[in-house]
Design an enzyme around this catalytic site. Structure first.
Site, PDB file in Angstrom:
ATOM      1  N   GLY A   1       5.745  -3.283   2.294  1.00 34.10           N
ATOM      2  CA  GLY A   1       6.021  -2.867   0.916  1.00 34.10           C
ATOM      3  C   GLY A   1       5.816  -3.998  -0.075  1.00 34.10           C
ATOM      4  O   GLY A   1       6.768  -4.558  -0.608  1.00 34.10           O
TER       5      GLY A   1
ATOM      6  N   GLU B   1     -12.767 -11.510  -3.338  1.00 37.54           N
ATOM      7  CA  GLU B   1     -12.783 -12.422  -4.497  1.00 37.54           C
ATOM      8  C   GLU B   1     -11.615 -13.399  -4.410  1.00 37.54           C
ATOM      9  O   GLU B   1     -11.765 -14.598  -4.638  1.00 37.54           O
ATOM     10  CB  GLU B   1     -12.702 -11.623  -5.806  1.00 37.54           C
TER      11      GLU B   1
ATOM     12  N   SER C   1       2.415  -4.254  -2.387  1.00 37.76           N
ATOM     13  CA  SER C   1       1.634  -3.871  -3.575  1.00 37.76           C
ATOM     14  C   SER C   1       2.345  -2.843  -4.434  1.00 37.76           C
ATOM     15  O   SER C   1       3.085  -1.982  -3.934  1.00 37.76           O
ATOM     16  CB  SER C   1       0.282  -3.293  -3.148  1.00 37.76           C
TER      17      SER C   1
ATOM     18  N   GLU D   1      -1.323 -15.512  15.032  1.00 38.88           N
ATOM     19  CA  GLU D   1      -2.754 -15.730  15.211  1.00 38.88           C
ATOM     20  C   GLU D   1      -3.515 -15.087  14.049  1.00 38.88           C
ATOM     21  O   GLU D   1      -3.427 -13.895  13.829  1.00 38.88           O
ATOM     22  CB  GLU D   1      -3.184 -15.103  16.548  1.00 38.88           C
TER      23      GLU D   1
HETATM   24  C1  LIG Z   1      -6.774   1.046   2.686  1.00 40.50           C
HETATM   25  C2  LIG Z   1      -5.786   0.110   2.050  1.00 40.50           C
HETATM   26  C3  LIG Z   1      -4.617  -0.206   2.707  1.00 40.50           C
HETATM   27  C4  LIG Z   1      -3.654  -1.041   2.113  1.00 40.50           C
HETATM   28  N1  LIG Z   1      -2.457  -1.257   2.745  1.00 40.50           N
HETATM   29  C5  LIG Z   1      -1.473  -1.938   2.107  1.00 40.50           C
HETATM   30  C6  LIG Z   1      -0.160  -2.045   2.675  1.00 40.50           C
HETATM   31  O1  LIG Z   1       0.095  -1.547   3.758  1.00 40.50           O
HETATM   32  N2  LIG Z   1       0.806  -2.667   1.967  1.00 40.50           N
HETATM   33  C7  LIG Z   1       0.568  -3.249   0.758  1.00 40.50           C
HETATM   34  O2  LIG Z   1       1.482  -3.821   0.183  1.00 40.50           O
HETATM   35  N3  LIG Z   1      -0.658  -3.175   0.187  1.00 40.50           N
HETATM   36  C8  LIG Z   1      -1.673  -2.526   0.832  1.00 40.50           C
HETATM   37  N4  LIG Z   1      -2.928  -2.403   0.249  1.00 40.50           N
HETATM   38  C9  LIG Z   1      -3.110  -2.923  -1.094  1.00 40.50           C
HETATM   39  C10 LIG Z   1      -4.032  -4.101  -1.182  1.00 40.50           C
HETATM   40  O3  LIG Z   1      -3.405  -5.242  -0.749  1.00 40.50           O
HETATM   41  C11 LIG Z   1      -4.514  -4.177  -2.633  1.00 40.50           C
HETATM   42  O4  LIG Z   1      -5.385  -3.099  -2.841  1.00 40.50           O
HETATM   43  C12 LIG Z   1      -5.189  -5.474  -2.945  1.00 40.50           C
HETATM   44  O5  LIG Z   1      -4.257  -6.491  -3.011  1.00 40.50           O
HETATM   45  C13 LIG Z   1      -5.965  -5.411  -4.257  1.00 40.50           C
HETATM   46  O6  LIG Z   1      -5.176  -4.964  -5.289  1.00 40.50           O
HETATM   47  P1  LIG Z   1      -5.645  -3.790  -6.250  1.00 40.50           P
HETATM   48  O7  LIG Z   1      -6.066  -2.653  -5.410  1.00 40.50           O
HETATM   49  O8  LIG Z   1      -4.572  -3.541  -7.230  1.00 40.50           O
HETATM   50  O9  LIG Z   1      -6.920  -4.351  -6.973  1.00 40.50           O
HETATM   51  P2  LIG Z   1      -6.918  -5.377  -8.197  1.00 40.50           P
HETATM   52  O10 LIG Z   1      -6.035  -6.501  -7.914  1.00 40.50           O
HETATM   53  O11 LIG Z   1      -6.716  -4.605  -9.443  1.00 40.50           O
HETATM   54  O12 LIG Z   1      -8.404  -5.907  -8.128  1.00 40.50           O
HETATM   55  C14 LIG Z   1      -9.508  -5.218  -8.669  1.00 40.50           C
HETATM   56  C15 LIG Z   1     -10.722  -6.111  -8.516  1.00 40.50           C
HETATM   57  O13 LIG Z   1     -10.525  -7.305  -9.259  1.00 40.50           O
HETATM   58  C16 LIG Z   1     -10.712  -8.431  -8.430  1.00 40.50           C
HETATM   59  N5  LIG Z   1      -9.879  -9.549  -8.844  1.00 40.50           N
HETATM   60  C17 LIG Z   1      -8.546  -9.557  -9.018  1.00 40.50           C
HETATM   61  N6  LIG Z   1      -8.140 -10.780  -9.359  1.00 40.50           N
HETATM   62  C18 LIG Z   1      -9.231 -11.577  -9.382  1.00 40.50           C
HETATM   63  C19 LIG Z   1      -9.470 -12.955  -9.675  1.00 40.50           C
HETATM   64  N7  LIG Z   1      -8.470 -13.772 -10.000  1.00 40.50           N
HETATM   65  N8  LIG Z   1     -10.747 -13.428  -9.596  1.00 40.50           N
HETATM   66  C20 LIG Z   1     -11.764 -12.597  -9.265  1.00 40.50           C
HETATM   67  N9  LIG Z   1     -11.599 -11.288  -8.998  1.00 40.50           N
HETATM   68  C21 LIG Z   1     -10.345 -10.784  -9.060  1.00 40.50           C
HETATM   69  C22 LIG Z   1     -10.362  -7.935  -7.053  1.00 40.50           C
HETATM   70  O14 LIG Z   1     -10.899  -8.751  -6.064  1.00 40.50           O
HETATM   71  C23 LIG Z   1     -10.950  -6.555  -7.083  1.00 40.50           C
HETATM   72  O15 LIG Z   1     -12.327  -6.611  -6.844  1.00 40.50           O
HETATM   73  C24 LIG Z   1      -3.902  -1.590   0.840  1.00 40.50           C
HETATM   74  C25 LIG Z   1      -5.116  -1.295   0.180  1.00 40.50           C
HETATM   75  C26 LIG Z   1      -6.063  -0.458   0.768  1.00 40.50           C
HETATM   76  C27 LIG Z   1      -7.322  -0.155   0.024  1.00 40.50           C
END
Ligand SMILES: Cc1cc2nc3c(=O)[nH]c(=O)nc-3n(C[C@H](O)[C@H](O)[C@H](O)COP(=O)(O)OP(=O)(O)OC[C@H]3O[C@@H](n4cnc5c(N)ncnc54)[C@H](O)[C@@H]3O)c2cc1C
Lengths: 399, 372
Positions: free
Chosen positions: A133, A382, A135, A250
């Site tokens: 938990g 990224e 994101s 790991e």
């Molecule tokens: C299938 C799946 C399973 C997941 N499972 C979990 C889970 O179990 N628990 C959990 O907590 N989360 C989970 N996640 C969430 C995941 O960790 C987030 O999707 C991830 O951290 C990216 O956040 P966001 O989707 O809000 O994208 P954003 O953070 O909004 O990013 C959008 C784009 O902007 C880019 N970006 C952001 N910041 C920068 C920067 N500083 N420089 C350059 N580019 C940048 C990103 O790389 C991306 O391309 C899951 C996601 C998916 C798709």
């Protein structure tokens, strides 16, 4: 320098291999197309995972690398790598990465004795299923922006807010939650970690469907959820530091490279057994070069993974941290290449979902759709590249 | 030189865009994807009333004799909306096959029905080895008195599950590839929809002793490949138009998102990594759309496009995949979901790569055309 495994390690590999060879014969058909969807989408797939988890627990394989005092065997990390390789090759379930890989190390570093005794054994025995938990809608890459509140009231914390993308939230009985315990804090200060039972009143789990309609992730809503103070893991308001410290599992990323090798072996079998335009597909020079290129990536990636594992064992965590990011980004993008090439080698069959017409149980189309997620979750490509530049090369950090 | 569309073409584009925005928002697209029929009959009827199907057909067959560029505009707009319909299979592929190779009778009886939205058709060309080549067409058509008998399996036939008539490519001994007009519900035909990444109407058709009268041959025995080759460049252009529309929508949708999505206190579009991806995406779109317009113009002017057509499909295949893949990446998690619309385009990019030749096929054909 010596890249060879010892006799004992080879024997261990054989033992793992024999176990999974046998067990995977019982895989339900839902398991065939592979990926997280096979595990979380269908009841059959999840039941298969759950049973395997208990079997692995019985063997003590989930906790081999844990310290003896917490029910582990103090096994060196290289043995964990061997296990991960064999497990990945067989595309086997049974390892709850959230519990075994993430929360257990967190507990070992930051949990109280009472928590370790209470929470670690069920994880080791494969009796529980965790979800992560972290994101939130406004806290993705920028996790420190999270706003879910946990406010202390007497013996309890009252939690309100929303988590999102929770993988397997609909299957899990527990969550490790990162929430804001200091309402006046910003960013990474004032966060705490909690062990949360998913059946507490006020928790609601709603599915998020993947682009192919698969149910993997969820939104999880908290409305006045009462969490007993004994479930706070680590010090109050210092959850961020603890979250970042839990690196002693790991993290070479070896599994992806091994599974990739399995996939291209299957692809090669297909190419040898099928003709297009009167010629074996395996004789087509373009196909040959594409597959050769993938193999090179998988080879060098696997070798990098060995180096990470080695440095991690020696405690070279700075190298390991940057190189683990390298392995993650290299691995997920290579896996994407494997998916792309699979859909290309299969020609028009590459578009077929699991069905009687689909070669390789439709893995190519499934993988093509899922591989893009691996470039996003667990730190996007990224974000990983930023880390490699900052930590690995010491380049100036941008805000 | 004049690289502008005419006023009428701008108006056509606007009216198509407005119609689709109203009739088929993305929610409806998803419902259609999940339906057995994969398209909406009422929409289809309205499209016919608007004249989209008769546009390109000559006046003597109930059409309006418009240039192909007008159809290109329609397909581009359909591509932007990820619009599912049997337009490409019926109007483009089968319509063109009939126009290029059909007898006067066939054209007079079938084209007006297509134009009126009353006839759906599917082209059954590919077989089990999934070859795009003439040599890949091996299903036998045995002559027997005043008819032929078809036996075998056709694969990846678009919209065969909803079609009234099929155009089937089969091999007649000593003559070669021959096209047959076949009633889609004729005895001995079994059509099954296959589950695909495009969630479209891709079908397997099994023929078991299917009788086809000799007068239902299109263009004569052995003429099949030649007719398919005439249809090919125009159909490629129109499929590419649909793909280019998808590229445009993806670029817009993603730029929009990158401006709005805040992480680390600023729009993600302000990170240079994201800006560079977006710049590449725009480049991918601009090279694709301009080349599409050029090749379409060449075909309209009757010029030879034996190199250009392969260059076009290969380029658009790769750019559509690249643009949609980066589109998902920039959207982060939401880009992977069914609810958000990015995935519609990501899946289509792969599905459409296979239509009328994947990239490797077109590279190979282009190398041939370059006399290598
Ligand atoms: C299938 C799946 C399973 C997941 N499972 C979990 C889970 O179990 N628990 C959990 O907590 N989360 C989970 N996640 C969430 C995941 O960790 C987030 O999707 C991830 O951290 C990216 O956040 P966001 O989707 O809000 O994208 P954003 O953070 O909004 O990013 C959008 C784009 O902007 C880019 N970006 C952001 N910041 C920068 C920067 N500083 N420089 C350059 N580019 C940048 C990103 O790389 C991306 O391309 C899951 C996601 C998916 C798709």
């Amino acid at each position: 320098m010596d890249f060879e495994f010892t006799k004992e390690q080879e024997a261990l590999r054989e033992e793992f291999d024999e176990f999974f060879r046998k067990e995977m014969k019982h895989a339900p058909k839902e398991w065939a197309e592979g990926g997280l969807e096979a595990m979380y989408h269908t009841d059959e797939g999840f039941a298969f995972h759950d049973q395997m988890k208990k079997k692995l627990g019985k063997k003590g394989w989930l906790s081999r690398a844990w310290p003896k005092e917490y029910g582990g065997q103090d096994a060196p990390l290289i043995e964990q790598l061997i296990f991960n390789e064999v497990h990945a090759f067989h595309r086997a379930p049974g390892v709850d990465n959230f519990g075994v890989g993430m929360f257990a190390p967190t507990l070992m570093v930051g949990g109280t004795e009472e928590q370790k005794k209470r929470l670690l054994p069920p994880i080791a025995r494969g009796e529980v299923q965790y979800c992560q938990g972290w994101s939130e809608p406004d806290a993705g890459s920028d996790l420190a922006n999270l706003s879910t509140q946990a406010v202390r009231e007497g013996d309890y914390y009252i939690v309100n807010g929303q988590k999102t993308w929770t993988t397997g939230g609909h299957r899990a009985d527990h969550m490790f939650l990162l929430a804001r315990t200091d309402p006046n804090s910003t960013r990474s200060r004032g966060l705490s970690i909690f062990n949360v039972k998913m059946d507490l009143p006020g928790i609601e789990v709603r599915p998020i469907l993947y682009m192919d309609k698969g149910h993997i992730t969820n939104d999880v809503y908290f409305k006045d959820v009462k969490i007993h103070a004994s479930e706070l893991v680590g010090k109050e308001n210092e959850g961020w530091e603890l979250t970042r410290q839990t690196m002693n599992f790991e993290r070479s990323g070896v599994a992806g490279f091994v599974e990739g090798k399995r996939t291209i072996a299957e692809l090669i079998d297909y190419a040898k057994a099928h003709k297009r335009n009167g010629k074996k597909i395996s004789e087509d020079p373009v196909t040959r070069q594409k597959i050769a290129k993938l193999f090179i990536g998988l080879e060098v990636g696997q070798t990098l993974a060995y180096r990470i594992n080695w440095e991690q064992q020696k405690g070279g965590l700075i190298f390991a941290a940057s190189a683990a990011s390298e392995s993650k980004v290299f691995g997920s993008e290579l896996s994407q290449q494997v998916a792309n090439v699979s859909t290309e080698v299969l020609g028009m069959y590459g578009q077929l979902e699991n069905s009687k017409w689909a070669p390789m149980d439709g893995k190519a189309a499934t993988h093509y759709q899922f591989c893009v997620a691996a470039n996003i979750f667990a730190g996007s490509s990224e974000v990983q590249r930023n880390l490699i530049a900052w930590v690995g090369l010491g380049l100036p950090r941008t805000k | 030189m004049n690289l502008d569309f005419t006023k009428e073409q701008d108006m056509l584009r606007k009216s198509v865009a407005e119609f689709l925005a109203k009739e088929c928002p993305f929610e409806t697209v998803k419902e259609l994807e999940e339906s057995e029929e994969g398209y909406n009959k009422k929409q289809w009827k309205k499209m016919a009333e608007l004249g989209w199907m008769e546009l390109y057909f000559p006046e003597e067959y109930g059409g309006m004799g418009d240039p192909i560029m007008n159809v290109m505009i329609i397909m581009e707009e359909m591509g932007k909306k990820a619009f599912p319909s049997p337009y490409f299979s019926t109007v483009v592929q089968c319509g063109l096959v009939l126009l290029e190779g059909g007898s006067e009778d066939q054209k007079k009886s079938l084209l007006p029905k297509i134009a009126g939205g009353k006839l759906l058709m599917s082209l059954a060309q590919y077989e089990e080895d999934a070859s795009y080549e003439q040599a890949g067409i091996n299903m036998p058509a045995e002559p027997a008195g005043d008819h032929y008998v078809l036996n075998g399996t056709k694969m990846f036939a678009l919209d065969a599950n909803v079609a009234d008539k099929l155009i089937v490519a089969a091999r007649v001994k000593d003559s070669g590839v021959t096209l047959f007009l076949v009633d889609a519900k004729a005895p001995g035909i079994t059509t099954t929809k296959m589950p695909t990444i495009g969630m479209d109407n891709t079908c397997e058709i099994i023929f078991k002793n299917v009788k086809v009268p000799k007068e239902d041959v299109v263009g004569g025995p052995g003429k099949g490949w030649e007719i398919l080759q005439k249809m090919f460049p125009k159909a490629v252009i129109l499929k590419c138009a649909e793909m280019v529309g998808g590229c445009r929508e993806t670029v817009d949708m993603t730029a929009d998102y990158a401006k709005k999505r805040i992480q680390y206190g600023k729009p993600i579009g302000s990170f240079q990594a994201i800006q560079h991806y977006m710049a590449n995406m725009l480049l991918g779109y601009d090279t694709s759309s301009n080349y599409l317009y050029k090749v379409c113009w060449m075909v309209q002017e009757g010029m030879d496009v034996s190199k250009e057509i392969h260059a076009l499909k290969a380029h658009v295949n790769e750019q559509y995949k690249y643009i949609t893949e980066r589109g998902v990446q920039i959207h982060g998690g939401v880009g992977t979901t069914r609810e958000f619309n990015m995935g519609l385009f990501y899946r289509r990019a792969k599905a459409y790569e296979y239509v009328l030749g994947d990239t490797q096929y077109h590279y190979e054909k282009l190398a041939d055309a370059l006399n290598m």
